[in-house]
Write an enzyme that holds these catalytic residues in place. Structure first.
Site, short mmCIF file in Angstrom:
data_model
loop_
_atom_site.label_atom_id
_atom_site.label_comp_id
_atom_site.label_asym_id
_atom_site.label_seq_id
_atom_site.Cartn_x
_atom_site.Cartn_y
_atom_site.Cartn_z
N ASP A 37 49.98 35.40 49.11
CA ASP A 37 51.20 36.08 48.65
C ASP A 37 52.45 35.27 48.96
OD1 ASP A 37 49.55 38.38 47.95
OD2 ASP A 37 49.52 38.80 50.10
N HIS A 65 48.38 36.96 41.06
CA HIS A 65 49.67 36.28 40.90
C HIS A 65 50.45 36.99 39.79
CE1 HIS A 65 47.55 32.36 42.35
NE2 HIS A 65 47.96 33.10 43.36
N LYS A 165 24.99 33.66 45.48
CA LYS A 165 24.99 32.22 45.23
C LYS A 165 24.32 31.48 46.39
CE LYS A 165 28.20 28.33 44.66
NZ LYS A 165 29.63 27.93 44.53
#
Length: 459
Positions: A37, A65, A165
């Protein structure tokens, strides 16, 4: 081994892979230097104005964003915020985990606002499924029940997807677009795996498979071999390539405030592993630093101000998470933390944002030293039990108590504000010479408040 004659004669004509030849194209990287941020999206939007390719290399739609262009607000979670440049190609690399419904929904919303994007997606990208998101919520609930030790995740399924993964049972975009019956079989096995681990999991396997199948035709033209794509971009004709980091250094899975971190590498190493970019092609690395410190969710926060000062920073800075809507915790600038981020990333320059939020303060504190039981800590602690015990030594600087809204150069800043900037510069040992028009003060409109905030680039 002997050097080739062309190298000995300093008339090297070897290909770009030759270690003696400076790479033709390098990527410029923008990374957060705190807990996120910091204003990375706005820095990226600025640098992307003349970029040819804008890349994401890690994270997922847990990032957020916001960029405002012509009074229109655009929210980005998976797409790089730099794609507001219509000429730029958006590339989402293998290090990013992708939730397809979220991606297409985000693209559609931005298209409705007048900003379409040209997108390329690495075929090796891991997929986030709805059950990953459901598992994320269950895991967080279990942590909360175990003594309130929740991590404060966004519940977007990022951790479980990266876990799949690492466990090598996850599915990738290339699986989806290649042979759907084979993909369907693997999907059912993976869903059953999670159902065995979490019997209360509410799965709609058939519904999700139907949804994923509907994406295949739209998705297939966007998918490419990411390694080959980046190699062509890096070794072909001159191109300006920008990499937008998600999250931030102190949320890195290896170097962050573990376990209160994200599940990917948010530091500069993630650029290489998340895009298939050789280290020699990494150029300038910009670290984005907010003029104070904020954090979303739980975890140690040495300079946090749980008081009137913290409330003022939260209110003036409109510190609310783009992804979660949660209020951000606020505190003084922690230079021990930023220096640690610089050690890991080797920033070429620091972009200091939101200095104007401090305009009304009579005095401003900056954290410059950690102590535990009266002993100075020589470095940023890896152990979070230690970090929660640190006492911060502060340097108190005078405030400037006037607006910096109209300031357009370093010389026009109030003397106290210049001193604040120079103190940061000196502490981090980043020289302050301006190199090029973008290395000095750059002002952009901040999307939530009426005043301006500044980007100081120390190069």
């Amino acid at each position: 081994p002997m050097l080739p004659p062309s190298c000995r004669d300093q008339k090297c004509t070897s290909p770009p892979c030759c270690p003696l030849v400076e790479p033709r194209n390098k990527v410029t990287v923008v990374l957060g230097a705190q807990w996120g941020d910091e204003g990375k999206g706005k820095v990226v939007d600025l640098l992307a104005m003349d970029a040819d390719i804008v890349c994401r290399c890690q994270g997922g739609n847990n990032a957020g964003h916001t960029v405002v262009v012509d009074s229109v607000e655009y929210d980005f979670h998976l797409l790089p915020s730099g794609v507001l440049n219509k000429k730029a190609l958006s590339f989402i690399g293998n290090g990013v985990v992708i939730h397809l419904p979220g991606l297409f929904d985000e693209a559609e919303k931005n298209l409705q606002k007048g900003k379409g994007t040209r997108r390329v997606i690495d075929c090796a990208r891991p997929a986030v499924f709805n059950f990953h998101q459901a598992v994320d919520g269950i895991q967080e609930q279990q942590r909360q029940q175990q003594g309130g030790k929740n991590l404060g995740t966004t519940k977007k399924g990022i951790g479980p997807a990266y876990s799949s993964k690492a466990a090598r049972n996850g599915l990738r975009i290339c699986d989806l677009v290649s042979d759907f019956p084979v993909f369907e079989e693997k999907f059912r096995v993976l869903a059953e795996h999670f159902l065995t681990m979490y019997p209360t999991l509410n799965l709609d396997v058939e519904g999700e498979l139907a949804q994923l199948k509907s994406y295949v035709v739209r998705l297939r033209p966007l998918v490419t071999d990411g390694v080959y794509f980046m190699h062509q971009a890096l070794t072909g004709p001159s191109k300006k390539i920008l990499v937008e980091g998600a999250n931030a250094a102190l949320l890195d899975i290896d170097f962050g405030t573990y376990p209160f971190v994200t599940s990917s590498n948010c530091t500069v190493g993630g650029v290489c592993t998340g895009l298939g970019v050789p280290p020699c092609h990494v150029g300038r690395v910009y670290g984005v630093v907010k003029a104070y410190t904020t954090r979303v969710g739980v975890g140690a926060f040495p300079t946090e101000q749980d008081n009137v000062t913290g409330e003022l920073l939260q209110s003036r800075g409109r510190e609310v998470g783009v992804t979660t809507g949660r209020k951000r915790r606020c505190g003084w600038l922690d230079l021990i933390l930023v220096r640690y981020a610089h050690m890991v990333n080797g920033f070429s320059a620091i972009a200091l944002t939101k200095l104007d939020i401090l305009d009304t303060l009579e005095e401003i504190k900056v954290g410059i030293m950690y102590k535990v039981d009266g002993e100075v800590l020589p470095s940023f602690p890896a152990n979070m039990d230690v970090l929660t015990r640190v006492k911060v030594d502060y340097k108190t600087l005078p405030g400037w108590c006037c607006s910096t809204e109209g300031v357009r150069s370093m010389e026009d800043l109030p003397p106290q504000a210049r001193d604040y900037v120079h103190f940061i510069e000196d502490f981090l040992q980043v020289p302050g010479r301006a190199r090029g028009s973008r290395s000095c003060f750059i002002f952009l409109r901040f999307f939530f408040i009426s005043c301006f905030f500044s980007f100081f680039f120390f190069s």
